[in-house]
Design a protein around this motif. Structure first.
Motif, mmCIF file in Angstrom:
data_model
loop_
_atom_site.group_PDB
_atom_site.id
_atom_site.type_symbol
_atom_site.label_atom_id
_atom_site.label_comp_id
_atom_site.label_asym_id
_atom_site.label_seq_id
_atom_site.Cartn_x
_atom_site.Cartn_y
_atom_site.Cartn_z
ATOM 1 N N ALA A 109 0.835 -1.140 0.081
ATOM 2 C CA ALA A 109 -0.023 0.055 0.233
ATOM 3 C C ALA A 109 0.874 1.256 0.152
ATOM 4 O O ALA A 109 1.970 1.239 0.830
ATOM 5 C CB ALA A 109 -0.826 0.044 1.479
ATOM 6 N N SER A 150 -13.214 -5.591 -2.516
ATOM 7 C CA SER A 150 -12.373 -4.771 -1.611
ATOM 8 C C SER A 150 -12.460 -5.296 -0.514
ATOM 9 O O SER A 150 -13.419 -6.313 -0.121
ATOM 10 C CB SER A 150 -13.045 -3.510 -1.463
ATOM 11 N N ASP A 162 -8.177 -2.796 2.733
ATOM 12 C CA ASP A 162 -7.736 -1.627 1.920
ATOM 13 C C ASP A 162 -8.203 -0.272 2.530
ATOM 14 O O ASP A 162 -7.556 0.611 1.843
ATOM 15 C CB ASP A 162 -8.880 -1.638 0.494
ATOM 16 N N THR A 215 -12.667 3.064 -7.120
ATOM 17 C CA THR A 215 -11.711 2.277 -6.391
ATOM 18 C C THR A 215 -10.200 2.105 -6.962
ATOM 19 O O THR A 215 -9.266 2.149 -6.640
ATOM 20 C CB THR A 215 -12.295 0.838 -5.962
ATOM 21 N N ASP A 216 -10.448 1.714 -8.429
ATOM 22 C CA ASP A 216 -9.247 1.426 -9.185
ATOM 23 C C ASP A 216 -9.026 2.604 -10.321
ATOM 24 O O ASP A 216 -8.541 2.103 -11.357
ATOM 25 C CB ASP A 216 -9.244 0.004 -9.635
ATOM 26 N N GLN A 275 -6.284 -0.162 -6.821
ATOM 27 C CA GLN A 275 -6.151 -1.440 -6.015
ATOM 28 C C GLN A 275 -4.970 -1.784 -5.658
ATOM 29 O O GLN A 275 -4.203 -2.118 -6.610
ATOM 30 C CB GLN A 275 -6.958 -2.291 -6.415
ATOM 31 N N THR A 276 -4.441 -1.886 -4.290
ATOM 32 C CA THR A 276 -3.083 -2.612 -3.919
ATOM 33 C C THR A 276 -3.219 -4.180 -4.197
ATOM 34 O O THR A 276 -3.984 -4.836 -3.797
ATOM 35 C CB THR A 276 -2.871 -2.170 -2.348
#
Length: 336
Positions: free
Chosen positions: A43, A84, A88, A115-116, A195-196
Protein backbone atom coordinates in the motif's frame (compact mmCIF):
# COMPACT_ATOMS: atom_id res chain seq x y z
CA UNK A 1 -37.99 2.97 46.22
CA UNK A 2 -35.65 5.86 46.88
CA UNK A 3 -33.64 4.90 43.75
CA UNK A 4 -36.47 5.86 41.39
CA UNK A 5 -37.20 9.05 43.29
CA UNK A 6 -33.59 10.25 43.30
CA UNK A 7 -32.85 11.72 39.87
CA UNK A 8 -29.11 11.76 40.52
CA UNK A 9 -28.99 8.01 41.15
CA UNK A 10 -31.40 7.23 38.31
CA UNK A 11 -29.68 9.27 35.60
CA UNK A 12 -26.21 8.49 36.92
CA UNK A 13 -26.90 4.74 36.69
CA UNK A 14 -28.41 5.14 33.20
CA UNK A 15 -25.36 7.13 32.05
CA UNK A 16 -22.93 4.51 33.39
CA UNK A 17 -24.95 1.73 31.74
CA UNK A 18 -24.92 3.60 28.42
CA UNK A 19 -21.19 4.31 28.57
CA UNK A 20 -20.39 0.71 29.52
CA UNK A 21 -22.59 -0.68 26.75
CA UNK A 22 -21.00 1.69 24.19
CA UNK A 23 -17.51 0.52 25.19
CA UNK A 24 -18.58 -3.11 25.01
CA UNK A 25 -20.43 -3.13 21.68
CA UNK A 26 -18.70 -0.30 19.79
CA UNK A 27 -15.32 0.82 21.13
CA UNK A 28 -13.74 -2.56 21.93
CA UNK A 29 -14.80 -4.19 18.60
CA UNK A 30 -13.48 -1.12 16.70
CA UNK A 31 -10.10 -1.34 18.46
CA UNK A 32 -10.02 -5.09 17.80
CA UNK A 33 -10.71 -4.51 14.10
CA UNK A 34 -7.88 -1.99 13.89
CA UNK A 35 -5.48 -4.46 15.46
CA UNK A 36 -6.58 -7.34 13.21
CA UNK A 37 -6.57 -5.42 9.91
CA UNK A 38 -3.30 -3.86 8.81
CA UNK A 39 -2.65 -2.13 5.47
CA UNK A 40 -1.44 -4.40 2.67
CA UNK A 41 2.39 -4.55 2.38
CA UNK A 42 2.44 -2.76 -0.99
CA UNK A 43 0.00 0.00 0.00
CA UNK A 44 1.21 3.49 -0.93
CA UNK A 45 0.43 6.45 1.31
CA UNK A 46 -1.20 9.54 -0.21
CA UNK A 47 1.19 12.25 -1.36
CA UNK A 48 0.84 15.80 -0.04
CA UNK A 49 -0.92 16.86 -3.27
CA UNK A 50 -3.26 13.84 -3.14
CA UNK A 51 -4.22 14.68 0.46
CA UNK A 52 -5.19 18.19 -0.64
CA UNK A 53 -7.09 16.62 -3.54
CA UNK A 54 -8.97 14.34 -1.16
CA UNK A 55 -10.11 17.39 0.82
CA UNK A 56 -11.38 18.92 -2.45
CA UNK A 57 -13.11 15.64 -3.32
CA UNK A 58 -14.96 15.86 0.00
CA UNK A 59 -15.76 19.58 -0.19
CA UNK A 60 -17.19 19.27 -3.70
CA UNK A 61 -19.47 16.41 -2.67
CA UNK A 62 -18.01 13.85 -5.08
CA UNK A 63 -18.79 11.02 -2.63
CA UNK A 64 -22.50 11.63 -3.25
CA UNK A 65 -22.23 10.03 -6.70
CA UNK A 66 -19.06 7.91 -6.60
CA UNK A 67 -18.34 4.88 -4.44
CA UNK A 68 -14.93 3.45 -3.54
CA UNK A 69 -15.85 -0.15 -2.80
CA UNK A 70 -15.79 -3.19 -5.08
CA UNK A 71 -18.44 -5.59 -3.87
CA UNK A 72 -17.86 -9.35 -4.10
CA UNK A 73 -20.42 -9.79 -6.89
CA UNK A 74 -19.51 -10.60 -10.48
CA UNK A 75 -21.04 -7.39 -11.86
CA UNK A 76 -18.44 -5.35 -9.91
CA UNK A 77 -15.48 -6.88 -11.78
CA UNK A 78 -15.40 -3.86 -14.05
CA UNK A 79 -14.38 -1.67 -11.08
CA UNK A 80 -11.48 -3.72 -9.73
CA UNK A 81 -9.43 -6.87 -10.08
CA UNK A 82 -10.74 -8.23 -6.76
CA UNK A 83 -13.40 -7.40 -4.16
CA UNK A 84 -12.47 -4.76 -1.60
CA UNK A 85 -11.40 -5.91 1.88
CA UNK A 86 -10.84 -4.33 5.28
CA UNK A 87 -7.08 -4.02 4.64
CA UNK A 88 -7.79 -1.59 1.78
CA UNK A 89 -9.09 0.94 4.31
CA UNK A 90 -6.87 0.13 7.31
CA UNK A 91 -4.41 3.00 6.73
CA UNK A 92 -7.12 5.62 6.31
CA UNK A 93 -7.52 7.85 9.33
CA UNK A 94 -9.98 10.54 10.36
CA UNK A 95 -9.98 13.73 8.32
CA UNK A 96 -9.44 15.60 11.59
CA UNK A 97 -10.54 15.36 15.24
CA UNK A 98 -14.14 16.33 14.46
CA UNK A 99 -14.72 14.62 11.11
CA UNK A 100 -14.61 10.96 10.11
CA UNK A 101 -15.20 11.34 6.35
CA UNK A 102 -12.07 9.33 5.69
CA UNK A 103 -12.87 6.15 3.76
CA UNK A 104 -15.26 7.74 1.22
CA UNK A 105 -16.74 4.31 0.45
CA UNK A 106 -20.01 5.96 -0.60
CA UNK A 107 -23.47 4.48 -1.08
CA UNK A 108 -24.51 5.63 -4.58
CA UNK A 109 -23.18 4.84 -8.04
CA UNK A 110 -24.69 7.64 -10.05
CA UNK A 111 -21.16 7.79 -11.46
CA UNK A 112 -18.59 4.98 -11.82
CA UNK A 113 -16.84 3.46 -8.81
CA UNK A 114 -13.41 5.03 -8.25
CA UNK A 115 -11.63 2.25 -6.33
CA UNK A 116 -9.19 1.55 -9.17
CA UNK A 117 -9.71 4.64 -11.35
CA UNK A 118 -5.99 5.47 -11.13
CA UNK A 119 -5.33 2.35 -13.21
CA UNK A 120 -8.52 2.44 -15.25
CA UNK A 121 -8.19 6.07 -16.35
CA UNK A 122 -4.68 7.37 -15.54
CA UNK A 123 -4.61 10.04 -18.27
CA UNK A 124 -4.05 13.46 -16.72
CA UNK A 125 -5.24 15.15 -19.94
CA UNK A 126 -8.51 13.20 -20.00
CA UNK A 127 -9.21 13.83 -16.32
CA UNK A 128 -8.71 17.58 -16.71
CA UNK A 129 -11.01 17.82 -19.74
CA UNK A 130 -13.57 15.66 -17.93
CA UNK A 131 -13.38 17.87 -14.84
CA UNK A 132 -13.82 21.05 -16.90
CA UNK A 133 -16.86 19.65 -18.74
CA UNK A 134 -17.72 15.94 -18.55
CA UNK A 135 -19.85 16.14 -21.73
CA UNK A 136 -16.69 16.94 -23.71
CA UNK A 137 -15.51 13.34 -23.32
CA UNK A 138 -18.64 11.43 -22.29
CA UNK A 139 -21.66 12.71 -24.19
CA UNK A 140 -24.24 11.08 -21.90
CA UNK A 141 -22.58 12.11 -18.62
CA UNK A 142 -24.80 13.61 -15.89
CA UNK A 143 -21.82 14.79 -13.84
CA UNK A 144 -21.74 18.56 -13.19
CA UNK A 145 -18.92 20.63 -14.67
CA UNK A 146 -16.32 22.26 -12.41
CA UNK A 147 -15.21 25.35 -14.38
CA UNK A 148 -14.27 27.24 -11.18
CA UNK A 149 -11.27 24.93 -10.89
CA UNK A 150 -9.86 26.52 -14.06
CA UNK A 151 -8.82 29.97 -15.24
CA UNK A 152 -8.45 31.57 -18.67
CA UNK A 153 -5.25 33.27 -19.84
CA UNK A 154 -4.15 34.56 -23.22
CA UNK A 155 -0.50 33.89 -22.48
CA UNK A 156 0.01 30.93 -20.10
CA UNK A 157 3.24 30.71 -18.15
CA UNK A 158 5.65 27.89 -18.95
CA UNK A 159 4.88 25.98 -15.77
CA UNK A 160 1.09 26.24 -16.15
CA UNK A 161 -0.97 23.30 -17.42
CA UNK A 162 -3.04 24.09 -20.51
CA UNK A 163 -6.19 21.98 -20.86
CA UNK A 164 -7.02 20.96 -24.44
CA UNK A 165 -10.79 21.34 -24.31
CA UNK A 166 -12.59 20.74 -27.66
CA UNK A 167 -13.61 23.94 -29.43
CA UNK A 168 -17.33 23.14 -29.10
CA UNK A 169 -17.02 23.62 -25.32
CA UNK A 170 -14.95 26.83 -25.36
CA UNK A 171 -17.25 29.15 -27.29
CA UNK A 172 -16.98 32.73 -26.08
CA UNK A 173 -13.69 32.06 -24.30
CA UNK A 174 -10.79 34.25 -25.43
CA UNK A 175 -7.60 32.54 -24.36
CA UNK A 176 -6.26 29.25 -23.06
CA UNK A 177 -7.93 27.23 -20.30
CA UNK A 178 -5.50 26.73 -17.43
CA UNK A 179 -5.81 24.17 -14.63
CA UNK A 180 -5.59 25.73 -11.18
CA UNK A 181 -3.63 24.12 -8.35
CA UNK A 182 -6.91 22.85 -6.91
CA UNK A 183 -7.71 21.05 -10.17
CA UNK A 184 -4.26 19.44 -10.19
CA UNK A 185 -4.61 18.43 -6.52
CA UNK A 186 -7.95 16.76 -7.26
CA UNK A 187 -6.46 14.91 -10.25
CA UNK A 188 -3.53 13.80 -8.07
CA UNK A 189 -6.00 12.24 -5.64
CA UNK A 190 -7.97 10.50 -8.42
CA UNK A 191 -4.77 9.14 -9.97
CA UNK A 192 -3.70 7.78 -6.56
CA UNK A 193 -6.80 5.57 -6.33
CA UNK A 194 -5.42 2.15 -7.27
CA UNK A 195 -6.22 -1.27 -5.84
CA UNK A 196 -3.19 -2.56 -3.96
CA UNK A 197 -2.07 -6.00 -5.23
CA UNK A 198 -2.28 -8.78 -2.66
CA UNK A 199 0.99 -10.26 -1.37
CA UNK A 200 2.36 -13.11 -3.45
CA UNK A 201 0.68 -16.37 -2.51
CA UNK A 202 -2.44 -14.68 -1.13
CA UNK A 203 -5.78 -15.68 -2.60
CA UNK A 204 -8.22 -12.87 -3.39
CA UNK A 205 -11.86 -13.26 -2.30
CA UNK A 206 -13.98 -14.66 -5.11
CA UNK A 207 -16.55 -12.72 -7.07
CA UNK A 208 -19.96 -14.33 -6.51
CA UNK A 209 -22.96 -15.01 -8.72
CA UNK A 210 -21.01 -15.54 -11.91
CA UNK A 211 -22.99 -16.09 -15.09
CA UNK A 212 -22.88 -19.71 -16.22
CA UNK A 213 -21.12 -20.62 -19.46
CA UNK A 214 -23.35 -22.09 -22.13
CA UNK A 215 -22.64 -25.69 -23.04
CA UNK A 216 -21.24 -26.38 -26.50
CA UNK A 217 -22.71 -28.98 -28.85
CA UNK A 218 -20.45 -31.68 -27.44
CA UNK A 219 -21.62 -31.02 -23.92
CA UNK A 220 -18.51 -29.17 -22.72
CA UNK A 221 -18.68 -25.56 -21.56
CA UNK A 222 -17.94 -23.21 -24.41
CA UNK A 223 -14.92 -20.93 -23.97
CA UNK A 224 -16.13 -17.35 -23.76
CA UNK A 225 -15.22 -15.20 -26.76
CA UNK A 226 -13.86 -11.84 -25.71
CA UNK A 227 -15.96 -8.89 -26.79
CA UNK A 228 -13.59 -6.37 -28.38
CA UNK A 229 -16.29 -3.71 -28.49
CA UNK A 230 -16.95 -4.06 -24.75
CA UNK A 231 -13.22 -3.97 -23.96
CA UNK A 232 -12.82 -0.88 -26.13
CA UNK A 233 -15.77 0.80 -24.40
CA UNK A 234 -14.36 0.05 -20.94
CA UNK A 235 -10.75 1.04 -21.62
CA UNK A 236 -10.40 3.19 -24.74
CA UNK A 237 -13.69 4.84 -25.63
CA UNK A 238 -13.46 7.63 -23.04
CA UNK A 239 -10.62 9.20 -25.02
CA UNK A 240 -11.02 7.92 -28.58
CA UNK A 241 -14.84 8.15 -28.46
CA UNK A 242 -17.47 5.65 -29.56
CA UNK A 243 -17.22 6.79 -33.18
CA UNK A 244 -13.44 6.36 -33.21
CA UNK A 245 -12.92 9.99 -34.17
CA UNK A 246 -11.26 11.09 -30.92
CA UNK A 247 -11.36 14.71 -29.82
CA UNK A 248 -9.51 17.35 -31.90
CA UNK A 249 -6.58 18.78 -29.99
CA UNK A 250 -6.98 16.30 -27.15
CA UNK A 251 -7.11 12.66 -28.27
CA UNK A 252 -6.24 11.30 -31.75
CA UNK A 253 -8.73 9.48 -34.00
CA UNK A 254 -8.54 5.74 -34.64
CA UNK A 255 -10.84 5.97 -37.64
CA UNK A 256 -8.55 5.91 -40.67
CA UNK A 257 -5.45 5.86 -38.44
CA UNK A 258 -2.34 4.54 -40.19
CA UNK A 259 -1.22 2.96 -36.92
CA UNK A 260 -4.49 1.00 -36.70
CA UNK A 261 -4.58 0.05 -40.37
CA UNK A 262 -0.86 -0.46 -40.90
CA UNK A 263 1.33 -3.53 -40.63
CA UNK A 264 3.58 -2.36 -37.79
CA UNK A 265 1.96 -4.47 -35.07
CA UNK A 266 4.91 -3.99 -32.74
CA UNK A 267 4.27 -0.24 -32.62
CA UNK A 268 0.49 -0.79 -32.31
CA UNK A 269 0.79 -3.26 -29.42
CA UNK A 270 3.48 -1.12 -27.79
CA UNK A 271 1.13 1.88 -27.73
CA UNK A 272 -1.68 -0.15 -26.15
CA UNK A 273 0.58 -1.72 -23.53
CA UNK A 274 3.04 1.09 -22.72
CA UNK A 275 1.33 4.29 -23.87
CA UNK A 276 2.61 6.91 -26.29
CA UNK A 277 3.91 10.48 -26.24
CA UNK A 278 4.99 11.04 -29.82
CA UNK A 279 1.98 12.62 -31.51
CA UNK A 280 2.25 16.44 -31.77
CA UNK A 281 -0.85 18.34 -30.67
CA UNK A 282 -2.27 15.53 -28.54
CA UNK A 283 -2.02 14.55 -24.90
CA UNK A 284 0.11 11.74 -23.51
CA UNK A 285 -1.50 8.31 -23.72
CA UNK A 286 -0.96 6.29 -20.51
CA UNK A 287 0.11 2.64 -20.44
CA UNK A 288 -3.44 1.27 -20.44
CA UNK A 289 -2.52 -2.34 -21.22
CA UNK A 290 0.18 -2.49 -18.55
CA UNK A 291 -2.04 -0.84 -15.93
CA UNK A 292 -4.91 -3.24 -16.62
CA UNK A 293 -2.70 -6.33 -17.08
CA UNK A 294 -4.10 -7.04 -20.54
CA UNK A 295 -3.59 -10.55 -21.87
CA UNK A 296 -2.85 -11.30 -25.51
CA UNK A 297 -6.52 -12.27 -25.92
CA UNK A 298 -7.72 -8.87 -24.70
CA UNK A 299 -5.23 -6.94 -26.81
CA UNK A 300 -6.17 -8.97 -29.90
CA UNK A 301 -9.88 -8.40 -29.27
CA UNK A 302 -9.38 -4.62 -28.97
CA UNK A 303 -7.18 -4.45 -32.07
CA UNK A 304 -9.67 -6.48 -34.12
CA UNK A 305 -12.50 -4.19 -33.03
CA UNK A 306 -10.54 -1.08 -33.97
CA UNK A 307 -9.45 -2.56 -37.30
CA UNK A 308 -12.98 -3.46 -38.37
CA UNK A 309 -15.00 -0.50 -37.05
CA UNK A 310 -15.88 3.03 -38.28
CA UNK A 311 -15.12 2.09 -41.88
CA UNK A 312 -11.70 0.61 -41.02
CA UNK A 313 -11.02 -2.59 -42.93
CA UNK A 314 -7.74 -4.21 -41.99
CA UNK A 315 -6.60 -7.77 -41.45
CA UNK A 316 -7.53 -9.27 -38.07
CA UNK A 317 -4.86 -10.56 -35.70
CA UNK A 318 -4.68 -13.68 -33.57
CA UNK A 319 -3.86 -13.92 -29.85
CA UNK A 320 -0.89 -16.13 -30.71
CA UNK A 321 0.88 -13.51 -32.81
CA UNK A 322 -0.02 -10.77 -30.30
CA UNK A 323 1.54 -12.81 -27.46
CA UNK A 324 4.88 -12.92 -29.30
CA UNK A 325 4.76 -9.17 -29.79
CA UNK A 326 3.79 -8.48 -26.17
CA UNK A 327 6.77 -10.57 -24.99
CA UNK A 328 9.01 -8.63 -27.40
CA UNK A 329 7.62 -5.27 -26.28
CA UNK A 330 8.09 -6.17 -22.60
CA UNK A 331 11.72 -7.12 -23.24
CA UNK A 332 12.40 -3.66 -24.72
CA UNK A 333 10.91 -1.67 -21.85
CA UNK A 334 13.65 -0.47 -19.43
CA UNK A 335 13.30 -2.04 -16.01
CA UNK A 336 12.49 0.46 -13.25
Amino acid sequence: MDFFNNHKKLFGTAALFFIGLTILVAVIPAINNQQNNAPLPNAIALSADAKKGKALFISNGCVACHTQQVRNVDMDKVWGKRPSMAADYAAIHRTDFWRNTATLMGTERTGPDLTDVGNRQPSKDWNLVHLYNPRAVVKESVMPAYPWLFTVKKEPAKNEVVVNVPAAFTKGIDGKIIATKDALYLIAYLQSLKQTPLPEGSVAPAFLYKSEKKAAAGGAAAAPELDGKALFAANCQACHQENGEGLPGAFPPLKGSQTVLGDDLEKYVGIIMNGYDGLPGYGVMPSVGKNMNFTENEVAAIINHERTSWGNNAKKVTPEEIKKIIDLVKSKVPQQ
